[in-house]
Design a protein around this motif. Structure first.
Motif, PDB file in Angstrom:
ATOM      1  N   GLY A   1      -6.366   2.295  52.172  1.00  0.00           N
ATOM      2  CA  GLY A   1      -6.351   0.899  51.785  1.00  0.00           C
ATOM      3  C   GLY A   1      -5.073   0.237  52.277  1.00  0.00           C
ATOM      4  N   LEU A   2      -4.627  -0.782  51.570  1.00  0.00           N
ATOM      5  CA  LEU A   2      -3.451  -1.538  51.979  1.00  0.00           C
ATOM      6  C   LEU A   2      -2.242  -1.190  51.122  1.00  0.00           C
TER       7      LEU A   2
ATOM      8  N   ASN B   1       0.277   2.789  58.764  1.00  0.00           N
ATOM      9  CA  ASN B   1       1.054   1.897  59.627  1.00  0.00           C
ATOM     10  C   ASN B   1       2.550   2.110  59.401  1.00  0.00           C
ATOM     11  N   VAL B   2       2.941   2.237  58.146  1.00  0.00           N
ATOM     12  CA  VAL B   2       4.348   2.425  57.808  1.00  0.00           C
ATOM     13  C   VAL B   2       4.875   3.720  58.432  1.00  0.00           C
ATOM     14  N   LYS B   3       4.027   4.744  58.454  1.00  0.00           N
ATOM     15  CA  LYS B   3       4.429   6.048  58.997  1.00  0.00           C
ATOM     16  C   LYS B   3       4.144   6.171  60.496  1.00  0.00           C
ATOM     17  N   HIS B   4       3.569   5.127  61.103  1.00  0.00           N
ATOM     18  CA  HIS B   4       3.254   5.092  62.539  1.00  0.00           C
ATOM     19  C   HIS B   4       2.298   6.223  62.930  1.00  0.00           C
TER      20      HIS B   4
ATOM     21  N   GLY C   1      -4.411  -5.920  57.212  1.00  0.00           N
ATOM     22  CA  GLY C   1      -3.084  -5.872  56.619  1.00  0.00           C
ATOM     23  C   GLY C   1      -2.462  -4.490  56.722  1.00  0.00           C
ATOM     24  N   GLN C   2      -1.201  -4.416  56.356  1.00  0.00           N
ATOM     25  CA  GLN C   2      -0.443  -3.170  56.496  1.00  0.00           C
ATOM     26  C   GLN C   2      -1.022  -2.049  55.628  1.00  0.00           C
TER      27      GLN C   2
ATOM     28  N   MET D   1      -4.123  11.321  63.218  1.00  0.00           N
ATOM     29  CA  MET D   1      -3.035  11.515  62.270  1.00  0.00           C
ATOM     30  C   MET D   1      -1.740  12.023  62.906  1.00  0.00           C
ATOM     31  N   ARG D   2      -1.650  11.927  64.210  1.00  0.00           N
ATOM     32  CA  ARG D   2      -0.380  12.212  64.875  1.00  0.00           C
ATOM     33  C   ARG D   2       0.427  10.921  65.013  1.00  0.00           C
ATOM     34  N   GLY D   3       1.738  11.045  64.993  1.00  0.00           N
ATOM     35  CA  GLY D   3       2.596   9.883  65.126  1.00  0.00           C
ATOM     36  C   GLY D   3       3.714  10.081  66.124  1.00  0.00           C
TER      37      GLY D   3
END
Length: 235
Positions: free
Chosen positions: A44-45, A31-34, A26-27, A107-109
């Protein structure tokens, strides 16, 4: 982190094809910050990710799951928890299912880092397993560890096995091992959070994808659209 694990089920001699459900977690906040967040134990989620996990049992209600595996990252444990409660199976924790290590890209986006990460991992599936992620693993190492978990599950004789893993890991392994999915398809079809790829086969005879989220890829695919809540808000 949940203390799940324990010994694998008893091995059986069998030539029967296994139904393999590969489920992306799950998200997560990363993920939100790519962000390329691949280290153990990881986050966690998000609240949406928890809702996605809660929706999995209903999405997979028609699957007779006989064993459930998760990676060493916390997000797969959280995603699998509702499914474990429904099936009664204690998730088996296997390091081989963890995400492809981002190494120096961790941790790079930025577009450059993500491009290097995906280009390298998909090159493994395209026949260049010797290429190495900067500061991380190469394709031979990744495919070997994922193969080992799939082989373990196939050796149990369980007919349907669910594995909660990670987006890049699932897409790369499937592109490398499934006869009917190539790198071009895997590159073009991103796997959403709690998206599911269903395969049939064995380590010896090979694998075929039956469904990739909502895409049916074969006449024996069974229930199409089995991805259910994949990456979408749950009302």
């Amino acid at each position: 982190m949940a203390e799940w694990g324990g010994p694998a089920p008893t091995y059986l001699e069998t030539d029967a094809h296994m139904r393999l459900l590969l489920i992306r977690h799950g998200q997560t906040p990363s993920n939100v910050k790519h962000l390329l967040d691949t280290a153990v134990p990881g986050p966690g989620l998000t609240p949406l990710g928890e809702e996605q996990a809660q929706a999995l049992p209903e999405a997979l209600a028609r699957e007779d799951i006989g064993a459930l595996y998760v990676s060493t990252l916390l997000r797969t444990h959280r995603t699998a928890a509702p499914l474990a409660a429904r099936t009664g199976h204690q998730p088996l924790v296997r390091d081989g299912l963890r995400e492809i290590s981002a190494g120096e890209l961790e941790m790079r986006g930025d577009d450059e880092a993500i491009g290097i990460y995906l280009t390298t991992s998909f090159a493994w599936a395209a026949g260049e397993p010797e290429r190495r992620m900067p500061g991380g693993e190469n394709g031979t190492e990744f495919l070997s560890r994922f193969d080992a978990v799939v082989a373990e599950a196939a050796g149990t004789g369980v007919e349907t096995v669910a594995m909660v893993s990670h987006g890049a890991a699932i897409r790369t392994w499937v592109a490398a091992r499934a006869a009917n999915v190539d790198v071009e398809f895997a590159t073009a079809h991103e796997l959403r959070n709690t998206g599911i790829v269903v395969l049939s086969g064995t380590p010896d005879t090979g694998w075929r994808v039956l469904t990739w989220e909502e895409h049916s890829l074969g006449p024996d695919s069974g229930v199409t659209g089995a991805s259910g809540p994949a990456g979408e808000p749950v009302g």
